[in-house]
Design an enzyme around this catalytic site. Structure first.
Site, PDB file in Angstrom:
ATOM      1  N   ASN A  62       0.845  -1.199   0.000  1.00 27.14           N
ATOM      2  CA  ASN A  62       0.000   0.000   0.000  1.00 27.14           C
ATOM      3  C   ASN A  62       0.879   1.248   0.000  1.00 27.14           C
ATOM      4  O   ASN A  62       1.946   1.284   0.613  1.00 27.14           O
ATOM      5  CB  ASN A  62      -1.032   0.004   1.141  1.00 27.14           C
ATOM      6  CG  ASN A  62      -0.480  -0.187   2.531  1.00 27.14           C
ATOM      7  OD1 ASN A  62       0.584  -0.771   2.717  1.00 27.14           O
ATOM      8  ND2 ASN A  62      -1.204   0.284   3.524  1.00 27.14           N
ATOM      9  N   GLU A  64       0.427   5.152   0.676  1.00 30.06           N
ATOM     10  CA  GLU A  64      -0.481   6.188   1.186  1.00 30.06           C
ATOM     11  C   GLU A  64      -0.023   7.581   0.764  1.00 30.06           C
ATOM     12  O   GLU A  64       1.021   7.752   0.144  1.00 30.06           O
ATOM     13  CB  GLU A  64      -0.592   6.050   2.708  1.00 30.06           C
ATOM     14  CG  GLU A  64      -1.229   4.714   3.089  1.00 30.06           C
ATOM     15  CD  GLU A  64      -1.525   4.559   4.564  1.00 30.06           C
ATOM     16  OE1 GLU A  64      -1.056   5.388   5.373  1.00 30.06           O
ATOM     17  OE2 GLU A  64      -2.241   3.593   4.903  1.00 30.06           O
ATOM     18  N   ASN A  65      -0.858   8.560   1.113  1.00 30.98           N
ATOM     19  CA  ASN A  65      -0.575   9.940   0.714  1.00 30.98           C
ATOM     20  C   ASN A  65      -1.150  10.878   1.771  1.00 30.98           C
ATOM     21  O   ASN A  65      -2.199  10.561   2.361  1.00 30.98           O
ATOM     22  CB  ASN A  65      -1.234  10.203  -0.659  1.00 30.98           C
ATOM     23  CG  ASN A  65      -0.761  11.483  -1.277  1.00 30.98           C
ATOM     24  OD1 ASN A  65      -1.151  12.568  -0.886  1.00 30.98           O
ATOM     25  ND2 ASN A  65       0.109  11.363  -2.251  1.00 30.98           N
ATOM     26  N   ALA A  66      -0.490  12.005   1.989  1.00 32.46           N
ATOM     27  CA  ALA A  66      -0.995  12.998   2.949  1.00 32.46           C
ATOM     28  C   ALA A  66      -2.405  13.438   2.572  1.00 32.46           C
ATOM     29  O   ALA A  66      -3.210  13.795   3.433  1.00 32.46           O
ATOM     30  CB  ALA A  66      -0.058  14.192   3.006  1.00 32.46           C
ATOM     31  N   CYS A  73      -4.232   0.898  -2.373  1.00 29.43           N
ATOM     32  CA  CYS A  73      -4.064  -0.386  -1.687  1.00 29.43           C
ATOM     33  C   CYS A  73      -2.985  -1.226  -2.360  1.00 29.43           C
ATOM     34  O   CYS A  73      -2.735  -1.106  -3.572  1.00 29.43           O
ATOM     35  CB  CYS A  73      -5.362  -1.187  -1.736  1.00 29.43           C
ATOM     36  SG  CYS A  73      -6.719  -0.490  -0.812  1.00 29.43           S
ATOM     37  N   GLU A  75      -3.070  -4.263  -3.291  1.00 30.75           N
ATOM     38  CA  GLU A  75      -3.550  -5.122  -4.377  1.00 30.75           C
ATOM     39  C   GLU A  75      -3.617  -4.362  -5.701  1.00 30.75           C
ATOM     40  O   GLU A  75      -3.309  -4.909  -6.756  1.00 30.75           O
ATOM     41  CB  GLU A  75      -4.953  -5.663  -4.052  1.00 30.75           C
ATOM     42  CG  GLU A  75      -5.025  -6.564  -2.838  1.00 30.75           C
ATOM     43  CD  GLU A  75      -5.278  -5.831  -1.529  1.00 30.75           C
ATOM     44  OE1 GLU A  75      -4.835  -4.659  -1.374  1.00 30.75           O
ATOM     45  OE2 GLU A  75      -5.911  -6.421  -0.641  1.00 30.75           O
ATOM     46  N   CYS A 112     -10.411  -4.912  -0.031  1.00 34.21           N
ATOM     47  CA  CYS A 112     -11.517  -3.953   0.045  1.00 34.21           C
ATOM     48  C   CYS A 112     -12.368  -4.050  -1.226  1.00 34.21           C
ATOM     49  O   CYS A 112     -11.985  -4.691  -2.216  1.00 34.21           O
ATOM     50  CB  CYS A 112     -10.973  -2.532   0.216  1.00 34.21           C
ATOM     51  SG  CYS A 112     -10.380  -1.785  -1.312  1.00 34.21           S
ATOM     52  N   CYS A 115     -10.678  -3.032  -4.514  1.00 39.11           N
ATOM     53  CA  CYS A 115      -9.700  -4.038  -4.973  1.00 39.11           C
ATOM     54  C   CYS A 115     -10.405  -5.287  -5.507  1.00 39.11           C
ATOM     55  O   CYS A 115      -9.924  -5.913  -6.461  1.00 39.11           O
ATOM     56  CB  CYS A 115      -8.737  -4.393  -3.853  1.00 39.11           C
ATOM     57  SG  CYS A 115      -7.612  -3.026  -3.471  1.00 39.11           S
TER      58      CYS A 115
END
Ligand code: THU
Length: 164
Positions: A62, A64-66, A73, A75, A112, A115
């Site tokens: 995964n 992520e980003n601010a 994700c 996947e 999720c 995905c």
């Protein structure tokens, strides 16, 4: 009026030794990869490893980003990489696991909804099921025969036939 039922069968095993060797290697690779996830906000490290029909192993974590919704994700990072580097190659299996920075990892997680849609699209794209191996760093392991089992009544390319 008619009631319809949706059921699917999956396998639960208690430890990695019960997997066949290639699947055990895949899960082991995914477990080691959790360290490489970029998850500074959720602190929930997810890793996935795919085995292609050629035997190649491709991995994703995964990212992520601010700006939270920008995060992707593990996947879908994985599927994007496969679709780019190995377009139209069959994926035989994907192992998915996780490691929270503070917390246990002794039950499987399941992809999720977004995905699941992406996995179902890849299955349709190459017309081949993807076996999912879902696990924590320890504990029970779920084996799901095809990602489509996780997405009943899926929306797919056929639904767009009238317009394309
Ligand atoms: N996440 C995944 O990468 N895969 C899943 O199957 C579930 C959730 C990520 C998204 C986010 O970076 C973090 O886990 C917490 O939701």
């Amino acid at each position: 009026m008619k009631e319809k039922n949706y059921r699917f069968a999956y396998t639960v095993i208690e430890n990695i030794q019960e997997l066949d060797t290639m699947d055990a290697v895949l899960l082991q690779e995914a477990r080691e990869l959790t360290k490489a996830a970029y998850a500074p906000y959720s602190k929930f490290h997810v890793a996935s490893a795919a085995r292609l029909a050629s035997g190649a192993i491709v991995k994703g974590t995964n990212q992520e980003n601010a700006s939270f919704p920008v995060g992707v994700c593990a996947e879908r990072v994985l599927l994007g990489t496969i679709g780019t580097l190995y377009p139209n190659e069959v994926i035989d299996a994907i192992a998915i696991t996780y490691q929270p920075e503070n917390g246990s990892s002794d039950e499987p997680i399941s992809p999720c909804g977004m995905c699941r849609q992406a996995l179902a699209e890849y299955e349709s794209r190459v017309n081949h099921p993807i076996k999912l191996i879902l696990a924590g760093m320890k504990g029970n392991i779920y084996i799901i025969n095809t990602a489509k089992d996780l997405l009943p009544l899926a929306f797919g390319g056929d639904d767009l036939k009238q317009i394309i």
